[in-house]
Motif scaffolding. Structure first.
Motif, PDB file in Angstrom:
ATOM      1  N   VAL A 419      60.972  30.210 102.134  1.00  0.00           N
ATOM      2  CA  VAL A 419      60.142  29.547 101.124  1.00  0.00           C
ATOM      3  C   VAL A 419      60.466  28.062 101.061  1.00  0.00           C
ATOM      4  N   ALA A 428      64.010  28.144  94.685  1.00  0.00           N
ATOM      5  CA  ALA A 428      63.344  29.441  94.724  1.00  0.00           C
ATOM      6  C   ALA A 428      64.344  30.567  94.615  1.00  0.00           C
ATOM      7  N   VAL A 444      58.669  35.893  94.046  1.00  0.00           N
ATOM      8  CA  VAL A 444      59.411  34.636  94.184  1.00  0.00           C
ATOM      9  C   VAL A 444      59.180  33.796  92.937  1.00  0.00           C
ATOM     10  N   GLU A 456      51.391  26.819  96.351  1.00  0.00           N
ATOM     11  CA  GLU A 456      51.307  28.236  96.678  1.00  0.00           C
ATOM     12  C   GLU A 456      50.350  28.491  97.835  1.00  0.00           C
ATOM     13  N   ARG A 460      51.713  30.245 101.182  1.00  0.00           N
ATOM     14  CA  ARG A 460      51.206  31.532 101.669  1.00  0.00           C
ATOM     15  C   ARG A 460      50.696  31.404 103.104  1.00  0.00           C
ATOM     16  N   TYR A 476      53.984  34.959  93.232  1.00  0.00           N
ATOM     17  CA  TYR A 476      54.787  33.779  92.934  1.00  0.00           C
ATOM     18  C   TYR A 476      54.691  33.494  91.440  1.00  0.00           C
ATOM     19  N   TRP A 478      55.588  30.303  89.046  1.00  0.00           N
ATOM     20  CA  TRP A 478      55.987  28.893  89.134  1.00  0.00           C
ATOM     21  C   TRP A 478      56.542  28.435  87.795  1.00  0.00           C
TER      22      TRP A 478
END
Length: 501
Positions: A419, A428, A444, A456, A460, A476, A478
């Motif tokens: 990541v 992360a 994550v 993102e 991805r 994800y 954030w």
């Protein structure tokens, strides 16, 4: 470079290793030379030895004052056991440590004592303000058996309340000598000590500096800018940190001449990612970088020599002096090269177990494999590593943190490295979340660099190219900032509870 003498001594004899007139401890409001450090150690030890019975536990809940820095030497000199409490902890956590350790004294400040409520301080424990520890008596250096208990460091795990790790004079002495040797600390060095003194490596910042006869400047900081200013003010040559601190320091503005002062940077408490390594290399071109791996139960297990970092950024290195470290297969044999095994640490740095906790002690402290050189009791870390053909260890993950998805065991560290590799995220944490179909899916939690939506999408797309399907994060989350625990590390336990709730 100091000699690697394997014979331990009482930890309170460290001041004798420095030149009497050299500066041992430099704070904003007071400076102690080595002769002063010895005198202050003896005076505090004498006061405490009169105040409580031999073998009693003396807790301290202080910022980085002179007293806080001297107590790791003075308490053992008085025949007592030091229990440092992280100054960022609150009353409930302090109360647990006082009760669990059976502390007879809590050395603190009036403002901190005022936050405690009835029942927080257990019967038999009294509060002593640091300014009350005065007197004319001085205890000479002790002749304690090096196996005598000297300190209990409380460490938080992924579950349950903090547990106290018992450290002897020998554990502390050999840890100080080992680190001072492999970091090549010299009397000319000035170490900026920013890590909490209740943290094993935070305390070792003091002890290894004094083992080398160098000078240490303790700092309680609020922002990365405070650290930058302190490097300039103290002329620091050495700085120890944990990954979240390096992220903050790389975001700060550094005058080129200030950055050039640093000659040595050491990391523990989490792996350095490739972007962080690259950032530190660019920002501090004159500094040697030493990634390290350790656990409080054995202090430090491995380090990666500075000249190997660029070629092997994914490695945690080789065993430090006085440690025997190995990867052990499930059948108890030494794991084959490049094959995963549990990291087991044997030798004289192994702690004496958990304070008044025989069940957890028996689970973590077990006899070393019979094929080891050290023998005796070893720490079975629960961490999965492998030793490469090059002799370097590489971290895979903790058994209790491994993600099990669709029959695959996935290292969260490998996901986090992937990541962070592209720069879309600054920090992360990968977590396995229960899933009815797959067992677990990967979530994550990350801090975006720039807009989270754009980060993102780019992330991805990149990970679809770089990772197999079973390693793709399902979701994800954030955050503007990731939480830190009391030692400044990413608080994985809190994130895991939040994500799996």
């Amino acid at each position: 470079m100091i000699a690697l003498d394997p014979v331990p001594r009482p930890i309170d004899t460290l001041p004798a290793l420095g030149s009497a007139g050299a500066v041992a401890l430099a704070l904003r409001d007071e400076t102690l030379r080595y002769a002063d450090l010895e005198a202050r150690t003896g005076a505090i030890a004498a006061w405490l030895a009169k105040a409580v019975d031999k073998g009693s536990r003396v807790a301290s809940w202080l910022p980085k004052t002179v007293t806080a820095c001297v107590l790791p030497l003075a308490v053992p000199r008085g025949g007592l056991v030091h229990v440092p409490v992280n100054p960022v902890l609150k009353r409930g956590q302090v109360s647990h440590i006082l009760a669990d350790s059976g502390a007879s004294v809590l050395v603190t400040q009036a403002a901190r004592a005022a936050t405690l409520e009835p029942g927080d301080v257990p019967p038999g424990c009294r509060i002593v303000l640091e300014e009350e520890i005065v007197g004319d008596d001085v205890l000479p250096p002790s002749q304690s058996d090096p196996s005598t208990l000297a300190a209990i460091l409380y460490t938080s795990g992924s579950t349950g309340k903090p547990k106290g790790v018992m450290l002897s004079h020998a554990n502390l002495w050999l840890g100080a000598i080992s680190v001072a040797h492999y970091l090549k600390i010299s009397p000319e060095d000035r170490v900026l000590a920013v890590l909490p003194l209740s943290f094993d490596y935070g305390q070792n910042q003091l002890l290894s500096t004094w083992a080398a006869g160098a000078s240490v400047a303790p700092l309680d900081y609020l922002t990365a800018r405070d650290v930058v200013k302190a490097v300039e003010r103290t002329g620091a040559t050495t700085l120890a940190g944990v990954p979240p601190l390096w992220v903050q320091l790389l975001d700060a503005e550094w005058p080129a001449e200030t950055a050039a002062r640093l000659r040595r940077m050491t990391n523990s408490g989490g792996a350095l990612t490739r972007p962080i390594i690259a950032g530190l290399r660019a920002r501090f071109p004159k500094a040697d970088l030493y990634p390290m791996y350790g656990l409080t139960e054995a202090f430090r297990s491995t380090y990666l020599a500075a000249d190997l970092v660029d070629a092997h950024p994914d490695a945690i290195g080789r065993a430090i002096p006085f440690a025997e470290v190995m990867a052990v297969a499930a059948d108890g044999s030494r794991a084959a090269p490049d094959a995963p095994g549990e990291l087991v640490h044997a030798g004289p740095l192994v702690a004496q177990g958990y304070w008044q906790d025989p069940e957890r002690t028996a689970a973590r402290f077990r006899p070393a494999p019979d094929w080891t050189a050290s023998g005796g009791m070893a720490v079975w870390s629960g961490d999965t590593v492998f030793e490469g053909a090059d002799g370097l260890f590489r971290f895979v993950g903790r058994d209790d943190e491994m993600i099990k998805s669709a029959g695959n065991r996935i290292s969260p560290t490998e996901i986090e490295d992937a990541v962070l590799r592209g720069g879309e995220a600054g920090e992360a944490v990968a977590i396995g979340v229960p899933d009815a179909r797959l067992g677990q899916v990967i979530v994550v939690v990350a801090r975006a660099v720039g807009d989270a939506g754009s980060a993102e999408a780019a992330l991805r797309e990149r990970l679809r190219r770089e990772l197999p399907s079973f390693m793709q994060p399902a979701r994800y989350e954030w955050r503007a900032a990731l939480p830190l625990n009391a030692n400044g590390k990413l608080d994985r336990a809190t994130l895991r509870r939040e994500v799996t709730a």
